[in-house]
Design an enzyme around this catalytic site. Structure first.
Site, short mmCIF file in Angstrom:
data_model
loop_
_atom_site.label_atom_id
_atom_site.label_comp_id
_atom_site.label_asym_id
_atom_site.label_seq_id
_atom_site.Cartn_x
_atom_site.Cartn_y
_atom_site.Cartn_z
N CYS A 115 0.80 -1.23 0.00
CA CYS A 115 0.00 0.00 0.00
C CYS A 115 0.84 1.28 0.00
O CYS A 115 0.33 2.35 -0.30
CB CYS A 115 -0.93 -0.02 1.20
N HIS A 265 -3.57 6.47 1.05
CA HIS A 265 -3.91 5.13 0.58
C HIS A 265 -5.33 4.81 1.05
O HIS A 265 -5.66 4.97 2.23
CB HIS A 265 -2.91 4.11 1.17
N ASN A 295 -10.05 -1.55 -1.69
CA ASN A 295 -8.63 -1.38 -1.40
C ASN A 295 -7.83 -2.19 -2.43
O ASN A 295 -7.74 -3.40 -2.34
CB ASN A 295 -8.35 -1.86 0.02
#
Lengths: 338, 80
Positions: A115, A265, A295
């Site tokens: 990430c 993120h 995500n």
């Protein structure tokens, strides 16, 4: 020293839609809508069974070149961020050089981050450009985390999706480009075990040896699959990101009020909201784009950046702070001046 | 002594859409509809941030009323 500019960002989501209804059907005991109200995620997309990160990267890159911003022959460096590569070796970026028909006189390599990867990729690209090693760097992020998720792991299922993004970083600015300014980085390897796919690498080579561990009725872990200790990752984020953001702001010799937009993120909305509050960022300066893609690991920041640009949320003169954090544990932040 | 009103307010903020507006120190906090593992993680982070006290998930599982959590924090601060 040459400056480095983000010229354009685009992305690709693969074809298998996994919406909340689908997850609910697989886990009738679980109220995905209730969870969704917190994660902010309604849809994720999975790669097809025979589709790899290299495939997603290839499609995203071809779509990028179709926009006509740059010709393939002008690309002189390709870097690919992935933790789900096509092979142990060679690096997926080398295969992509050939598949995309890029020049053979370019550098190409993968780097393994999750990430935080996009911010690190910008750091590498800026380094290559400012040192005169490259003029046009193609930064690709591509993941198929869906392959790592256990069929019973409803928590991770609600969060993660597959995607690839493509960003062009160049030494020459154009209208709408963003100048990449200074960076702050952070790493805490002591937290590696909190977000991990344990089996399949050379330390624990035997994929298939993992055993299902349940706590009560709920799936907890299997070493063949993605494990995430939600509490540890939450704590890492909310207690470390505010300091990283402040450090990045001071490294750029500005004050927090000078930042026009923050793009973190897009892990999940609940954790983002907590990180925002603890970083003392006003809600109107905090960009969220997570509902329709979930995500997607290293692709969430470029996806959000793409939409922020497209919807004129980012305007000329704006300073945008990007911040990635997660598996490693690793984090990075940088400032982009438009 | 932790300010109970402030503590209660911080506790309420963990819930979505103001559903915990009527919460008191005697409320059973896990019985509110939006309570789940994410709420627990967030609450524990809030406590760590505000009071510099580490509470484990197991310890929280042993609490049922808001006041139980309050007393647990006070106890931990006293023994720190």
């Amino acid at each position: 020293m040459h400056s480095a500019y983000i010229i354009d960002t685009t992305y690709f989501l693969p074809g298998i839609l996994v919406d909340n209804e689908k997850i609910n059907a697989e886990h009738p005991e679980w109220s995905v809508d209730k969870i969704s109200a917190k994660t902010g995620i309604e849809k994720r997309y999975y790669a097809a069974e025979n589709q790899t990160s290299g495939d997603l990267a290839y499609i995203a890159a071809e779509q990028f070149f179709e926009k006509g911003i740059i010709e393939k022959k002008e690309i002189d460096f390709l870097i690919l961020c992935t933790q789900s590569p096509d092979y142990f070796l060679p690096t997926t970026a080398c295969i992509l050089q050939d598949r995309l028909g890029l020049s053979k006189r370019i550098g190409a390599f993968d780097f393994n981050l999750g990430c935080s990867g996009f911010v690190y990729g910008l750091g590498i690209a800026k380094g290559l450009i400012s040192s005169g090693q490259a003029k046009n760097v193609l930064l690709i992020t591509a993941e198929t985390y869906s392959r790592f998720i256990h069929p019973d792991d409803k928590k991770n299922k609600t969060i993660f999706g597959d995607a690839a993004s493509v960003t062009l970083i160049s030494s020459q600015s154009v209208t709408g480009a963003g100048k990449i300014l200074n960076f702050s980085y952070g790493t805490d390897g002591s937290g590696a075990k909190h977000l991990m796919v344990k089996n399949g690498g050379l330390r624990h080579i035997e994929k298939g040896s993992g055993e299902d561990v349940y706590v009560g009725d709920e799936f907890y872990s299997n070493d063949d699959y993605l494990f995430m200790d939600g509490k540890e990752i939450f704590d890492f984020t909310v207690f470390n990101v505010p300091g990283l953001v402040n450090d990045c702001i001071s490294k750029n010799d500005i004050s927090p009020e000078d930042v026009d937009l923050y793009i973190f993120h897009q892990a999940n909305q609940f954790m983002l909201e907590r990180a925002r509050r603890m970083s003392k960022i006003p809600v109107e300066k905090f960009y969220i784009y997570i509902k329709d893609s979930g995500n997607t690991v290293s692709s969430t920041i470029p996806i959000a950046l793409h939409h922020a640009m497209e919807n004129n949320v980012i305007r000329k003169g704006n300073k945008v702070l990007l911040c990635g954090f997660g598996v490693g544990l690793s984090m990075g932040a940088t400032l982009i001046a438009y | 002594m932790i300010d109970t009103q402030k503590f209660l307010q911080e506790f309420k903020e963990q819930y979505v859409d103001g559903e915990a507006t009527g919460m008191t120190m005697d409320s059973e906090f896990k019985k509110f509809p939006s309570w789940d593992s994410l709420t627990a993680i967030s609450l524990l982070a809030e406590i760590k941030y505000r009071y510099n006290v580490d509470i484990e998930e197991d310890e929280l599982n042993g609490c049922s009323r808001v006041a139980d959590v309050y007393h647990l924090i006070e106890k931990k601060i006293a023994h720190a």
